[in-house]
Design a protein around this motif. Structure first.
Motif, PDB file in Angstrom:
ATOM      1  N   PRO A   1       0.818  -1.228   0.000  1.00 23.90           N
ATOM      2  CA  PRO A   1       0.000   0.000   0.000  1.00 23.90           C
ATOM      3  C   PRO A   1       0.851   1.278   0.000  1.00 23.90           C
ATOM      4  O   PRO A   1       0.473   2.261  -0.627  1.00 23.90           O
ATOM      5  CB  PRO A   1      -0.818  -0.126   1.285  1.00 23.90           C
TER       6      PRO A   1
ATOM      7  N   ARG B   1       0.593   4.415  -2.375  1.00 21.36           N
ATOM      8  CA  ARG B   1       0.365   5.778  -1.874  1.00 21.36           C
ATOM      9  C   ARG B   1       1.435   6.722  -2.406  1.00 21.36           C
ATOM     10  O   ARG B   1       1.152   7.816  -2.897  1.00 21.36           O
ATOM     11  CB  ARG B   1       0.377   5.744  -0.339  1.00 21.36           C
TER      12      ARG B   1
ATOM     13  N   GLY C   1       0.928   7.322  -6.017  1.00 17.18           N
ATOM     14  CA  GLY C   1      -0.360   7.921  -6.363  1.00 17.18           C
ATOM     15  C   GLY C   1      -1.185   7.095  -7.330  1.00 17.18           C
ATOM     16  O   GLY C   1      -1.874   7.648  -8.192  1.00 17.18           O
TER      17      GLY C   1
ATOM     18  N   ARG D   1       5.149  10.522  -9.663  1.00 16.45           N
ATOM     19  CA  ARG D   1       3.842   9.968  -9.314  1.00 16.45           C
ATOM     20  C   ARG D   1       3.016   9.832 -10.588  1.00 16.45           C
ATOM     21  O   ARG D   1       3.386  10.355 -11.650  1.00 16.45           O
ATOM     22  CB  ARG D   1       3.122  10.892  -8.320  1.00 16.45           C
TER      23      ARG D   1
END
Lengths: 717, 144
Positions: free
Chosen positions: A121, A125, A128, A177
Motif C-alpha cells: 500500500p 500511496r 499515487g 507519481r
C-alpha cells in the motif's frame, strides 16, 4: 563467542513469566507442569484415608499434605497462566503481510523478468496509483514512467538496467507519481538469490528482486536549509571582516602616511589576527562542506607529481619568508583523485611543515609508488610531535602546544581537513616521528580508490624495484632477466664495464653482478662502483661460480652472494633479502588459526630468506608482536580467542607497531568500513579464495621493499 | 638567487603606482565601509579613478552616465542584488559592454556555479587584500 552464549542464556530466562523469575523459576523448571493438580488431590486423599483408617494423631501429616498440595496448585496455576499468556502473545505476533501493509517504505517484488508482481500500500500511496495498476510494470516504468515529456530521463538511466542485475543496487533519484509530479527518493533493489540451490551466495539462482523506496524530500529540505544557513553565516562574518582586513592592510602598508613603531606593531598584530580569523572561517566552512558529502569528489586521472609541484609553487612565498627550502622528487605516478582536494591536502601539510621548521632547514616531499597505491611523505626537521600526540593532531582544534594557534596562525583544522579528504580517497594519513629530528606526514593514496568488486581478480602490479643485471654474454642472463621480470622487477642489462658503471647511477635498487664481465671481472669493478658514488648504498649481489665460503674475504660492499649454477629460489631470496635491509633479515609474523595454511605460507617465505613466525591465536599474536618485532604482519580475521580487528586495535595502541605494514588475508571480502577499521600502516587486503600464497608472497616482498625505501628516505633526511 | 630578486620586486609592486592610464572603476556595494576601503585601495595603490554607488539601481544610473572601464559589483544587496544588476546592465546598450567583476563574501560552490552562468569577467572574494585588489582586476581585464 562467550558473549553470544551469555546472550542466549539471558534470553532463555526472559521467557519465564515476569515477576516469577528468580524465585519461582527454579521450581517451575524443576517440576513438570501437567498432573500437578492431580498429584495434589491424590496426596490430600491419601492423607484423609490415612486419617480415617488410623484415627486421630495424624493431623500433622494432614497439615503437611495440605501445604504441599497448595504449593503444587499454585505452581500449576502459574504454569497455566504462563501458557495462556504465550498463546495470547503468539496471536498478537505480526504476520509478514501485516508488515508489508503498514510499513512506510514503498516495497515491490519483481519477478525474474524484472516486472512488478506485488506492490504494498505504501508504494501505491507514494506513487499515487492503486496497487493493481502497478503490477506488470518494469522498475523504470514504475518510477520514471509518469515523467512529463520535458523531463524524460536519458537512455543510460540506471533504473533501466537495474532490475536485471544480480547484485544490490541503489541510489537517490526523483520518482514520478502517476500525476506527473515528483519527489526525491532513495531506492534499493535487492536480488533474491535462491540459496538452497548452491551454497555460494554469489552463484545462487536468481529468482527475482525486491524494490524498496522512500520519500526523502524532508532530508533534502534540511540539507537546503543547512546550505542556506552556512552561506548566510559565511556572508555575515566576511562582510565586516572585509572592511577590517582592508582598512588594516592599507594602514599597515604605510601608503597613507607613516605610523610610529608602536602603532605599526599594533597594526601588524591586528592584521595577522584578522587573517587568522579569515582562515578559520574558511576552514570551518571547508570542513563542513567536505564532510557533508554534498559536494562529491571529482575523480579523474591525476599526475601526482604535478599536484606536488603546484602545491610547492603556492607555498614558496611562505617558505621563503620563513627561510625554509622546499624540495621534491619528480617521480611520475598517475592516480585517480580529485586534484583540487589533493592540492588542499598538500598545501595544508606543507604549510604545517614550514610553520614548524627552523630557518635554513628543508622540507621535502617524496612520492613512493607501491603495489596498490602511492605513499606521499612530507618530511620536516622541526621540533617534532610527541609520541602521544601523533594521532591527536588530526582532531579538530588540536595543536601540540596550546600557544601554537596564536604563534603559528593556524586554524587548528588543517589536518582534520586533510584526513577527511584522504579518507574520501579511500586512503590513509598518519604522522611519524623522524629518527633524528622533526616529523613525517605520510599519505597513502590507492591508485584506484573504489573498493574492489567481489569476484574481480586482484591485479598484482609489478614490483617497483629496478635491478641492474651485469654480466658478460653468459647464456644464463636472459633466463635471469625473465625470472626477475616475472617477479615484478624492472631489469637493466649490461655486459661491459662502461655500461655497468653508467647504469648503476640510473636509480637502481640492487645490482646483480656476474663475476665475469667484459674488460674486467666483477671483483675489479666493485671498487669502481663505490668510488664513483661513495654515498650509494645500492646493494650488490655477486653471482659467482666460487664457493660462498670465500665470502669472508670479499669486500664489505657485497651484500649478497649466489652461487652458479643458479637456483631460482636462492637468487630471488637473496635479492629480496638485500632489498629489505642491509644485514638484517626481514621478519614477518603470520597470524592464522589454520595450522596447515599457516605452515604453507611460512614455507613460502622461508624460501625468501625471510624470518617467519607463526601465531595461531590472538594471544600468541600479541605476544609475538612485542617479542619478535615483525617488519610486516599477515593477518587472518577469524581467530579462536578473538579476531583480526582485536589485533589491529591493540597494535594501534602501541606507537612502535601502529604503522606496521599489514596484509589482511581473510576468508571473505571485507566491506569498506571494515577495511578502514583494519588499516594500520600500508595495508592491503587479500581474499583467500582469490589469491594464492604465491601472490601473497609477491605482495609481501614488494611491501617490505617499499617500507624499507621509506625508512631510508626518512633516515636519509 | 635571481628568482628571489624577481619575487621581491613582484611583492613590492603594489606599493608603486604602476598604472600609466588612469582607469575609471565603478564600485557598487551596499556596505559603506567596504565601498570606502575598496575605493581607497584602488585609488592609492593603482591610482585609478573610482566612483561608487550604494545600490544596484543607483549603480545602473551611474554606469550609464559615467561610462566606467569596469564595474566591481557586490552580490548580496537589498533590493536589486548583484546578478539582477548584471542582467539590467546587459539590457541597456549604454552599459552592456562594460566588463563586470563580482565581489562576493559567498564561497559555496552552489553560489559559484550560479555566478559562472552570468557572464561576468571574474568572481573576486571578500575579504580581499587591499594591496592586491587592483592587480587582480588588472590581470583579469588585461590592463598592464
Amino acid at each position: 563467542m562467550g558473549e553470544q552464549r551469555r546472550q542466549t542464556a539471558v534470553s532463555a530466562e526472559s521467557k519465564i513469566a515476569p515477576g516469577a523469575r528468580g524465585f519461582v523459576a527454579p521450581l517451575v523448571s524443576a517440576i513438570p507442569g501437567p498432573g500437578l493438580t492431580m498429584a495434589a488431590v491424590l496426596l490430600l486423599c491419601a492423607a484423609f484415608a490415612v486419617r480415617l483408617v488410623t484415627g486421630a494423631g495424624f493431623d500433622v501429616l494432614l497439615l503437611g499434605a495440605i501445604a504441599v498440595a497448595s504449593i503444587a496448585l499454585a505452581v500449576d496455576l502459574l504454569l497455566r497462566f504462563r501458557a495462556a499468556r504465550r498463546a495470547a502473545n503468539q496471536s498478537e505476533e505480526t504476520r509478514p503481510s501485516d508488515l508489508l501493509d503498514s510499513v512506510a517504505d514503498g516495497i515491490c517484488s519483481l519477478d525474474r523478468n524484472g516486472l512488478v508482481s506485488f506492490a504494498n500500500p505504501a508504494a501505491a500511496r507514494l506513487l499515487g496509483a492503486p496497487a493493481t495498476m502497478l503490477t506488470g510494470k518494469s522498475v523504470h516504468d514504475l518510477l520514471h514512467g509518469s515523467a512529463p515529456e520535458a523531463r524524460q530521463c536519458p537512455a543510460e538511466c540506471p533504473l533501466r538496467t537495474a532490475a536485471g542485475r544480480q547484485k544490490v543496487t541503489g541510489g537517490e533519484d526523483n520518482i514520478y507519481r502517476a500525476d506527473g509530479s515528483c519527489f526525491p527518493s532513495e531506492y534499493t533493489l535487492t536480488p533474491i538469490l535462491d540459496q538452497g540451490w548452491v551454497q555460494n551466495r554469489d552463484q545462487g539462482r536468481f529468482s527475482g528482486s525486491v524494490l524498496s523506496f522512500r520519500d526523502i524530500s524532508q532530508r533534502y529540505a534540511l540539507d537546503r536549509l543547512k546550505d542556506e544557513f552556512i552561506s548566510t553565516v559565511s556572508h555575515e562574518l566576511r562582510t565586516p571582516l572585509t572592511s577590517i582586513r582592508g582598512a588594516l592592510g592599507l594602514l599597515s602598508s604605510g601608503m597613507l602616511g607613516e605610523v610610529n613603531d608602536k602603532a605599526a606593531n599594533l597594526l601588524r598584530i591586528a592584521l595577522t589576527n584578522s587573517d587568522r580569523l579569515v582562515r578559520l572561517i574558511n576552514d570551518i566552512l571547508d570542513l563542513e562542506r567536505i564532510q557533508s558529502g554534498r559536494e562529491p569528489l571529482a575523480f579523474r586521472t591525476v599526475q601526482l607529481a604535478d599536484v606536488v609541484r603546484q602545491a610547492i609553487d603556492g607555498m614558496t612565498p611562505m617558505a621563503d619568508a620563513a627561510g625554509v627550502k622546499l624540495i621534491h622528487d619528480a617521480i611520475q605516478t598517475e592516480i585517480a583523485a580529485d586534484p583540487d582536494r589533493l592540492l588542499q591536502v598538500l598545501t595544508n601539510l606543507l604549510s604545517n611543515a614550514v610553520k614548524f621548521s627552523p630557518p635554513n632547514s628543508t622540507v621535502s616531499v617524496m612520492l613512493r609508488p607501491g603495489l596498490t597505491g602511492v605513499t606521499l611523505s612530507v618530511i620536516d626537521h622541526g621540533r617534532g610531535i610527541p609520541a602521544d600526540k601523533l594521532e591527536a593532531v588530526f582532531g579538530r582544534f588540536q595543536q601540540v602546544d596550546a600557544s601554537d594557534s596564536r604563534q603559528k596562525g593556524g586554524s587548528g583544522l588543517g589536518l582534520a581537513i586533510c584526513r577527511t579528504i584522504v579518507l574520501q580517497h579511500s586512503g590513509s594519513i598518519w604522522a611519524e616521528r623522524n629518527p633524528v629530528r622533526g616529523s613525517t606526514f605520510r599519505v597513502f593514496l590507492p591508485y584506484h580508490p573504489e573498493p574492489l568488486e567481489a569476484g574481480e581478480p586482484l591485479a598484482l602490479e609489478p614490483g617497483q624495484g629496478t635491478v641492474l643485471l651485469a654480466g658478460a654474454g653468459d647464456e644464463s642472463r636472459p633466463r635471469i632477466a625473465t625470472l626477475l621480470a616475472r617477479h615484478g622487477y624492472k631489469v637493466l642489462e649490461t655486459s661491459t664495464v662502461e655500461e655497468t658503471l653508467t647504469a648503476a647511477h640510473q636509480g637502481v635498487q640492487a645490482i646483480l653482478l656476474d663475476t665475469s664481465l667484459d674488460g674486467m671481472n666483477g671483483w675489479q669493478i666493485l671498487p669502481l662502483l663505490r668510488r664513483l658514488d661513495p654515498e650509494a648504498r645500492t646493494p650488490v649481489v655477486l653471482l659467482s661460480v666460487d664457493e660462498p665460503e670465500t665470502l669472508a674475504q670479499t669486500p664489505v660492499e657485497v651484500a649478497g652472494w649466489v652461487q652458479k649454477p643458479l637456483a631460482e629460489d636462492r637468487l630471488l631470496g637473496e635479492l629480496a633479502r638485500v632489498l629489505c635491509g642491509p644485514g638484517e633479515k626481514a621478519r614477518i609474523l603470520i597470524v592464522e588459526d589454520d595450522h596447515d595454511l599457516a605452515g604453507i605460507i611460512g614455507e613460502v617465505f622461508s624460501r625468501d630468506s625471510i624470518e617467519v613466525e607463526l601465531a595461531h591465536s590472538l594471544d600468541q599474536a600479541l605476544q609475538s608482536c612485542l617479542r619478535f618485532k615483525p617488519h610486516l604482519l599477515v593477518l587472518d580475521i577469524g581467530l579462536p580467542d578473538g579476531d583480526g580487528f582485536n589485533v589491529v586495535d591493540w597494535l594501534r595502541q602501541h606507537e612502535s607497531l601502529a604503522r606496521l605494514p599489514l596484509v589482511v588475508y581473510s576468508g571473505s571480502t571485507l566491506s569498506q568500513a571494515e577495511r578502514r577499521q583494519l588499516t594500520l600502516g600500508p595495508t592491503h587486503f587479500l581474499t583467500k579464495t582469490r589469491v594464492q600464497p604465491q601472490q601473497l608472497e609477491a605482495l609481501v616482498l614488494t611491501m617490505l621493499r617499499s617500507s624499507r625505501q621509506n625508512e631510508e628516505v626518512a633516515s636519509a633526511d | 638567487m635571481a628568482i628571489d630578486n624577481s619575487r621581491a620586486r613582484a611583492d613590492n609592486r603594489p606599493l608603486e603606482i604602476t598604472a600609466t592610464v588612469a582607469h575609471k572603476v565603478l564600485i557598487i556595494d551596499d556596505e559603506d565601509d567596504i565601498r570606502e576601503v575598496a575605493a581607497l585601495s584602488l585609488e592609492s595603490v593603482a591610482g585609478w579613478e573610482v566612483i561608487t554607488a550604494s545600490s544596484g539601481a543607483h549603480g545602473l544610473t551611474r554606469a550609464a552616465a559615467e561610462q566606467p572601464d569596469a564595474i566591481l559589483l557586490d552580490v548580496m544587496m537589498p533590493g536589486m542584488d548583484g546578478p539582477t544588476t548584471v542582467g539590467e546592465l546587459r539590457k541597456n546598450p549604454a552599459t552592456a559592454a562594460i566588463p563586470v567583476l563580482l565581489l562576493t563574501a559567498k564561497v559555496q560552490a552552489t553560489d559559484q556555479r550560479r555566478f559562472a552562468d552570468l557572464g561576468v569577467k571574474a568572481v573576486l572574494f571578500k575579504p580581499f587584500d587591499p594591496l592586491e585588489l587592483s592587480n587582480q582586476i588588472a590581470s583579469v581585464l588585461g590592463w598592464s
